[in-house]
Design a protein around this motif. Structure first.
Motif, short mmCIF file in Angstrom:
data_model
loop_
_atom_site.label_atom_id
_atom_site.label_comp_id
_atom_site.label_asym_id
_atom_site.label_seq_id
_atom_site.Cartn_x
_atom_site.Cartn_y
_atom_site.Cartn_z
N GLN A 1 0.11 -4.81 0.44
CA GLN A 1 -0.68 -6.02 0.67
C GLN A 1 -0.89 -6.75 -0.65
O GLN A 1 -1.02 -6.13 -1.70
CB GLN A 1 -2.03 -5.66 1.28
CG GLN A 1 -1.95 -5.03 2.65
CD GLN A 1 -3.32 -4.80 3.26
OE1 GLN A 1 -4.24 -5.63 3.10
NE2 GLN A 1 -3.47 -3.69 3.98
N LYS B 1 -3.16 -8.04 -2.59
CA LYS B 1 -4.56 -8.11 -3.01
C LYS B 1 -4.66 -7.52 -4.41
O LYS B 1 -3.81 -6.72 -4.82
CB LYS B 1 -5.45 -7.34 -2.04
CG LYS B 1 -5.51 -7.96 -0.64
CD LYS B 1 -6.52 -7.23 0.24
CE LYS B 1 -6.62 -7.89 1.59
NZ LYS B 1 -7.65 -7.24 2.45
N TYR C 1 -7.71 -3.17 -0.45
CA TYR C 1 -7.19 -2.54 0.77
C TYR C 1 -6.97 -1.06 0.47
O TYR C 1 -7.01 -0.65 -0.70
CB TYR C 1 -5.89 -3.20 1.23
CG TYR C 1 -4.72 -2.99 0.30
CD1 TYR C 1 -3.76 -2.01 0.56
CD2 TYR C 1 -4.56 -3.77 -0.84
CE1 TYR C 1 -2.68 -1.81 -0.30
CE2 TYR C 1 -3.49 -3.59 -1.70
CZ TYR C 1 -2.56 -2.60 -1.43
OH TYR C 1 -1.50 -2.40 -2.28
N THR C 2 -6.74 -0.26 1.51
CA THR C 2 -6.53 1.17 1.32
C THR C 2 -5.06 1.53 1.54
O THR C 2 -4.34 0.85 2.26
CB THR C 2 -7.40 2.00 2.28
OG1 THR C 2 -7.07 1.66 3.63
CG2 THR C 2 -8.87 1.76 2.02
#
Length: 410
Positions: free
Chosen positions: A28, A30, A78-79
């Motif tokens: 992602q 981020k 995010y993870t």
């Protein structure tokens, strides 16, 4: 060239670089990622891919939802899990470089005094620390760890050390003595074990064979010299210990079975001002205060005498919680245990994991090692202490257990 042992099979540097390139395109977009991978190889692939993407990895003190939320507070994050890190296709392998000034990770304290606080680690400081550690212990071959890669010690010793010094990492995190023996057996020798005193004590008590063991490095809590001596005798390998913190990373090392003094890591310097000590230099970019009492032997060596906040004074006598804990853990039959002192209390108490040991026998054994003024009252026998996955025991968790035990008995 070998990079890792993953699920019993060798992984080359070429395969690692291909996996990193494949994952970097799927991340992602981020600025922050919480790397929750339990598999050490998956964690490293995720960590490397996030570096290529210019992201910073957040490393909370545990995977508990509240700890993860706290680490993400105010950050667009995010993870990343094991399945996501290793679940993609393949790309062309190619070497990559990272700006030394890039903030590669934010490591959080265990939160023993409140909400966890983040400490930034640049890529350059992590690389310098890995090379410094390699110089101090001369490790070679395969690195096997019982500590998670999200912990500062785990990141330094089981991820950065092998990655930056041409060693291989074992992807697992064996916890039981037999599992650790099996993990060592499936990796190429020589083998180094990165662990905590709790795991070391369990393996020594079980007389667990550790084939091909070339050395041990322990951290996360103080290592009892007797335990270090027993481990060296059992396995015929040196046992080293790291003194450090989340804020600074590793500060000094020693071979605990042979020496009381600590030697500063290469490049690290100790400074004193108004009775307070701090360290800086090498991989420690900014001055970091030392919370423990220490006595300087020379410009590179010192001895430790417990945390200043853990000094106990009763009936005109003085000791430290660390000294009491060491005496408790030397008692035969004690698997784990800790002393504590409530604010304003006049006596110390203790929580003890010691199946088959009576309170009378325990107190009699303690009398041979500590002054009667420091015998624990109350003394609680429990099945296990509320330690985190890193082996840490926060004061809040300890006192919460004590409150629960006292409410039941009242």
């Amino acid at each position: 060239m070998l990079f890792a042992w993953h699920r019993g099979a060798p992984v080359s540097v070429h395969d690692f670089e291909a996996a990193v390139q494949a994952l970097s395109g799927r991340l992602q977009r981020k600025p922050y990622v919480v790397n929750l991978c339990e598999d050490r190889y998956a964690f490293t692939v995720g960590f490397a891919a996030s570096l290529i993407a210019g992201q910073t990895t957040l490393l909370p003190p545990s995977r508990a939802p509240e700890a993860v939320r706290d680490s993400c507070a105010g950050r667009d994050a995010y993870t990343l899990t094991d399945a996501e890190a290793l679940g993609g296709g393949r790309e062309t392998a190619k070497p990559f470089s990272v700006d030394p000034a890039h903030v590669a990770a934010v490591v959080f304290t265990s939160g023993s005094t409140g909400r966890p606080v983040g400490h930034e680690k640049t890529w350059g400081s992590l690389v310098a620390g890995a090379r410094s550690l390699a110089t101090r212990i001369q490790a070679a071959g395969t690195i096997v760890g019982t500590v998670p890669p999200q912990h500062m010690f785990g990141l330094e010793a089981t991820v950065m050390l092998p990655w930056q010094n041409g060693l291989a990492m074992h992807s697992g995190r064996p916890l039981l003595p037999a599992d650790l023996g099996a993990a060592l057996a499936e990796a190429a020798a020589p083998r180094w074990l990165m662990t905590s005193p709790l795991h070391l004590r369990a393996c020594v008590a079980a007389r667990q064979p550790l084939p091909g063991l070339a050395g041990v490095l322990s951290s996360t809590m103080p290592l009892d010299p007797q335990l270090a001596q027993d481990a060296e005798k059992l396995w015929g390998a040196p046992v080293f210990e790291i003194y450090g913190s989340s804020e600074a990373g590793m500060i000094a090392t020693r071979r605990t079975a042979l020496e009381e003094t600590w030697e500063l890591c290469p490049g690290v310097q100790l400074a004193e001002r108004a009775g307070e000590f701090s360290v800086q230099g090498g991989h420690i970019l900014r001055p970091q205060r030392i919370a423990d009492e220490l006595r300087v032997r020379d410009e590179r060596r010192f001895t430790l005498h417990g945390r200043k906040a853990n000094v106990v004074k009763i009936a005109g006598k003085r000791t430290s919680i660390e000294a009491l804990n060491a005496a408790l853990l030397r008692v035969e039959g004690v698997r784990d245990g800790v002393f504590y002192l409530r604010d304003g209390a006049e006596r110390v108490g203790a929580l003890v994991v010691a199946p088959g040991v009576s309170p009378r026998a325990l107190r009699a054994a303690l009398r041979r090692h500590i002054d009667p003024a420091f015998l624990p009252r109350p003394l609680h026998f429990v099945a296990a202490l509320p330690r985190s996955e890193n082996g840490k025991l926060t004061r809040d968790a300890l006192l919460e257990m004590v409150d629960s035990l006292e409410s039941v008995s009242s």
